[in-house]
Write a protein that holds these residues in place. Structure first.
Motif, PDB file in Angstrom:
ATOM      1  N   ALA A 169       0.824  -1.210   0.000  1.00  0.00           N
ATOM      2  CA  ALA A 169       0.000   0.000   0.000  1.00  0.00           C
ATOM      3  C   ALA A 169       0.855   1.256   0.000  1.00  0.00           C
ATOM      4  N   ARG A 170       0.475   2.180  -0.847  1.00  0.00           N
ATOM      5  CA  ARG A 170       1.016   3.547  -0.827  1.00  0.00           C
ATOM      6  C   ARG A 170      -0.172   4.490  -0.927  1.00  0.00           C
ATOM      7  N   GLY A 171      -0.960   4.490   0.148  1.00  0.00           N
ATOM      8  CA  GLY A 171      -2.213   5.219   0.135  1.00  0.00           C
ATOM      9  C   GLY A 171      -3.302   4.325  -0.416  1.00  0.00           C
ATOM     10  N   ALA A 172      -4.558   4.708  -0.191  1.00  0.00           N
ATOM     11  CA  ALA A 172      -5.683   3.879  -0.619  1.00  0.00           C
ATOM     12  C   ALA A 172      -5.772   3.752  -2.134  1.00  0.00           C
ATOM     13  N   GLY A 173      -5.111   4.654  -2.853  1.00  0.00           N
ATOM     14  CA  GLY A 173      -5.165   4.614  -4.310  1.00  0.00           C
ATOM     15  C   GLY A 173      -4.163   3.678  -4.943  1.00  0.00           C
ATOM     16  N   THR A 174      -3.203   3.201  -4.176  1.00  0.00           N
ATOM     17  CA  THR A 174      -2.191   2.287  -4.702  1.00  0.00           C
ATOM     18  C   THR A 174      -2.127   1.057  -3.822  1.00  0.00           C
ATOM     19  N   LEU A 175      -2.842   0.022  -4.224  1.00  0.00           N
ATOM     20  CA  LEU A 175      -2.901  -1.225  -3.461  1.00  0.00           C
ATOM     21  C   LEU A 175      -2.581  -2.384  -4.388  1.00  0.00           C
ATOM     22  N   MET A 176      -1.510  -3.113  -4.061  1.00  0.00           N
ATOM     23  CA  MET A 176      -1.081  -4.257  -4.865  1.00  0.00           C
ATOM     24  C   MET A 176      -1.029  -5.497  -3.972  1.00  0.00           C
ATOM     25  N   VAL A 177      -1.286  -6.650  -4.587  1.00  0.00           N
ATOM     26  CA  VAL A 177      -1.276  -7.918  -3.865  1.00  0.00           C
ATOM     27  C   VAL A 177      -0.073  -8.748  -4.314  1.00  0.00           C
ATOM     28  N   ALA A 178       0.608  -9.377  -3.362  1.00  0.00           N
ATOM     29  CA  ALA A 178       1.782 -10.195  -3.670  1.00  0.00           C
ATOM     30  C   ALA A 178       1.373 -11.627  -3.987  1.00  0.00           C
ATOM     31  N   GLY A 179       1.699 -12.072  -5.220  1.00  0.00           N
ATOM     32  CA  GLY A 179       1.404 -13.436  -5.625  1.00  0.00           C
ATOM     33  C   GLY A 179       2.572 -14.369  -5.391  1.00  0.00           C
ATOM     34  N   LYS A 180       2.630 -15.440  -6.131  1.00  0.00           N
ATOM     35  CA  LYS A 180       3.687 -16.434  -5.976  1.00  0.00           C
ATOM     36  C   LYS A 180       5.026 -15.880  -6.469  1.00  0.00           C
ATOM     37  N   GLU A 181       6.092 -16.498  -5.985  1.00  0.00           N
ATOM     38  CA  GLU A 181       7.463 -16.176  -6.390  1.00  0.00           C
ATOM     39  C   GLU A 181       7.859 -14.734  -6.082  1.00  0.00           C
ATOM     40  N   THR A 182       7.258 -14.160  -5.068  1.00  0.00           N
ATOM     41  CA  THR A 182       7.662 -12.850  -4.563  1.00  0.00           C
ATOM     42  C   THR A 182       8.334 -13.048  -3.204  1.00  0.00           C
ATOM     43  N   PRO A 183       9.124 -12.084  -2.743  1.00  0.00           N
ATOM     44  CA  PRO A 183       9.722 -12.212  -1.410  1.00  0.00           C
ATOM     45  C   PRO A 183       8.669 -12.402  -0.322  1.00  0.00           C
ATOM     46  N   LEU A 184       7.495 -11.760  -0.494  1.00  0.00           N
ATOM     47  CA  LEU A 184       6.452 -11.870   0.526  1.00  0.00           C
ATOM     48  C   LEU A 184       5.841 -13.263   0.540  1.00  0.00           C
ATOM     49  N   ASP A 185       5.664 -13.840  -0.634  1.00  0.00           N
ATOM     50  CA  ASP A 185       5.178 -15.222  -0.723  1.00  0.00           C
ATOM     51  C   ASP A 185       6.137 -16.160  -0.003  1.00  0.00           C
ATOM     52  N   LYS A 186       7.438 -15.960  -0.233  1.00  0.00           N
ATOM     53  CA  LYS A 186       8.452 -16.839   0.362  1.00  0.00           C
ATOM     54  C   LYS A 186       8.494 -16.694   1.881  1.00  0.00           C
ATOM     55  N   ILE A 187       8.432 -15.454   2.392  1.00  0.00           N
ATOM     56  CA  ILE A 187       8.541 -15.253   3.838  1.00  0.00           C
ATOM     57  C   ILE A 187       7.293 -15.762   4.553  1.00  0.00           C
ATOM     58  N   ILE A 188       6.124 -15.631   3.914  1.00  0.00           N
ATOM     59  CA  ILE A 188       4.891 -16.169   4.503  1.00  0.00           C
ATOM     60  C   ILE A 188       5.006 -17.683   4.654  1.00  0.00           C
ATOM     61  N   THR A 189       5.516 -18.336   3.616  1.00  0.00           N
ATOM     62  CA  THR A 189       5.687 -19.792   3.652  1.00  0.00           C
ATOM     63  C   THR A 189       6.705 -20.205   4.697  1.00  0.00           C
ATOM     64  N   LEU A 190       7.831 -19.500   4.763  1.00  0.00           N
ATOM     65  CA  LEU A 190       8.870 -19.823   5.746  1.00  0.00           C
ATOM     66  C   LEU A 190       8.359 -19.655   7.178  1.00  0.00           C
ATOM     67  N   ALA A 191       7.422 -18.722   7.371  1.00  0.00           N
ATOM     68  CA  ALA A 191       6.878 -18.472   8.705  1.00  0.00           C
ATOM     69  C   ALA A 191       5.742 -19.425   9.051  1.00  0.00           C
ATOM     70  N   GLY A 192       5.424 -20.337   8.148  1.00  0.00           N
ATOM     71  CA  GLY A 192       4.419 -21.358   8.443  1.00  0.00           C
ATOM     72  C   GLY A 192       3.030 -21.049   7.939  1.00  0.00           C
ATOM     73  N   GLY A 193       2.854 -19.919   7.236  1.00  0.00           N
ATOM     74  CA  GLY A 193       1.545 -19.563   6.725  1.00  0.00           C
ATOM     75  C   GLY A 193       1.356 -19.989   5.280  1.00  0.00           C
ATOM     76  N   LYS A 194       0.219 -19.608   4.704  1.00  0.00           N
ATOM     77  CA  LYS A 194      -0.095 -19.926   3.304  1.00  0.00           C
ATOM     78  C   LYS A 194      -0.506 -18.641   2.599  1.00  0.00           C
ATOM     79  N   ASN A 195       0.123 -18.371   1.465  1.00  0.00           N
ATOM     80  CA  ASN A 195      -0.216 -17.167   0.710  1.00  0.00           C
ATOM     81  C   ASN A 195      -1.627 -17.300   0.147  1.00  0.00           C
ATOM     82  N   ALA A 196      -2.505 -16.382   0.520  1.00  0.00           N
ATOM     83  CA  ALA A 196      -3.891 -16.433   0.042  1.00  0.00           C
ATOM     84  C   ALA A 196      -3.991 -16.111  -1.444  1.00  0.00           C
ATOM     85  N   ALA A 197      -2.986 -15.438  -1.991  1.00  0.00           N
ATOM     86  CA  ALA A 197      -2.973 -15.090  -3.421  1.00  0.00           C
ATOM     87  C   ALA A 197      -2.045 -16.050  -4.144  1.00  0.00           C
ATOM     88  N   ASP A 198      -2.546 -17.221  -4.511  1.00  0.00           N
ATOM     89  CA  ASP A 198      -1.681 -18.247  -5.101  1.00  0.00           C
ATOM     90  C   ASP A 198      -2.008 -18.541  -6.561  1.00  0.00           C
TER      91      ASP A 198
END
Length: 281
Positions: A169-198
């Motif tokens: 998020a960079r303000g309500a006008g700029t909202l992006m979702v992290a899918g697979k093969e992103t750093p956020l996808d990887k860290i969510i998995t490493l922390a034991g969670g599941k990326n909802a955007a798969d």
């Protein structure tokens, strides 16, 4: 006979040349420009912060580097502000630096090291060793990797079935979702969670329909991102958020952006912190 007399002198001269070369190597680079926040963090962790002449704006840790001259964002670096700092070493990662800019660096003769970054624990260790090698300090790199090994051995992650959606998020006008093969996808998995955007790779704009369909249990943001939309109350005003499980239960996690997605020397700390927050959410 004369040849035998000359041999000790030649040996001494050769030894002196070796010592001179070694001493020169130990001096290393005096003006380093880092074009990546994780590279900057590694440089500092290896003990070379004083040699930094400037960084890109993603370099936020340690806090002291924020006082250094900035050369722009790593996604749109141009050669002029970098070269204006008169570096003798430029270090960047391959995922952002434009080929034309790299060619400009090469034409000036400035030593430029472009490294690959893989978003994994093993990838972080390799990046540390690559930076250490570039700085002529492989021993320091090995010691830092050994520290990560110890932290990793002590790490205990609970595998959790919770679906986590990362929103950039960079303000309500700029909202992006992290899918697979992103750093956020990887860290969510490493922390034991599941990326909802798969269902896709990289990032894509957030839509109400996709948000409701993903129905995350937890929403994850950078702390600066959450602030930019007005905190949790502001986030709950985004269309679709109140209809999700995360929105109904106000399960929102915010973490420092560089810590969460940098995959640098603090990676194990980031995994542990996110894992603990998921348990409590």
């Amino acid at each position: 006979m004369q040849l035998r007399r000359l041999q000790p002198a030649i040996i001494l001269l050769f030894a002196a040349l070796l010592l001179h070369t070694a001493a020169k190597a130990q001096q290393g680079y005096k003006r380093i420009v880092s074009l990546n926040g994780t590279i900057t963090e590694i440089i500092c962790a290896l003990g070379f912060e004083k040699q930094l002449a400037g960084t890109d704006v993603t370099s936020t840790y340690p806090a002291s580097v924020q006082q250094l001259p900035k050369v722009g964002h790593n996604r749109n670096i141009s050669a002029e502000p970098v070269l204006a700092l008169q570096p003798d070493l430029i270090i960047a990662t391959s995922n952002f630096l434009q080929p034309a800019v790299l060619e400009q660096f090469k034409q000036t003769g400035v030593k430029t090291v472009v490294l690959q970054q893989e978003y994994s624990i093993a990838g972080t260790k390799k990046l540390i060793m690559d930076v250490a090698t570039a700085l002529q300090a492989p021993g320091k790199g090995k010691a830092l990797c050994q520290q990560l090994d110890k932290e990793q051995q002590a790490l205990q992650v609970l595998q959790q079935p919770r679906k986590v959606l990362f929103i950039y998020a960079r303000g309500a006008g700029t909202l992006m979702v992290a899918g697979k093969e992103t750093p956020l996808d990887k860290i969510i998995t490493l922390a034991g969670g599941k990326n909802a955007a798969d269902g896709f790779k990289d990032f894509k704009p957030l839509t109400t329909e996709s948000l409701v369909a993903a129905n995350p249990d937890v929403i994850l943001l950078f702390d600066t991102g959450l602030q930019s939309v007005g905190g949790v109350n502001g986030l709950l005003k985004v269309p679709g958020i109140p209809q999700t499980t995360a929105g109904k239960q106000q399960k929102v996690i915010a973490m420092d952006g560089q810590l969460l997605s940098g995959f640098g020397p603090r990676l194990i700390q980031a995994i542990r912190e996110l894992s603990d927050k998921l348990k409590d959410a």
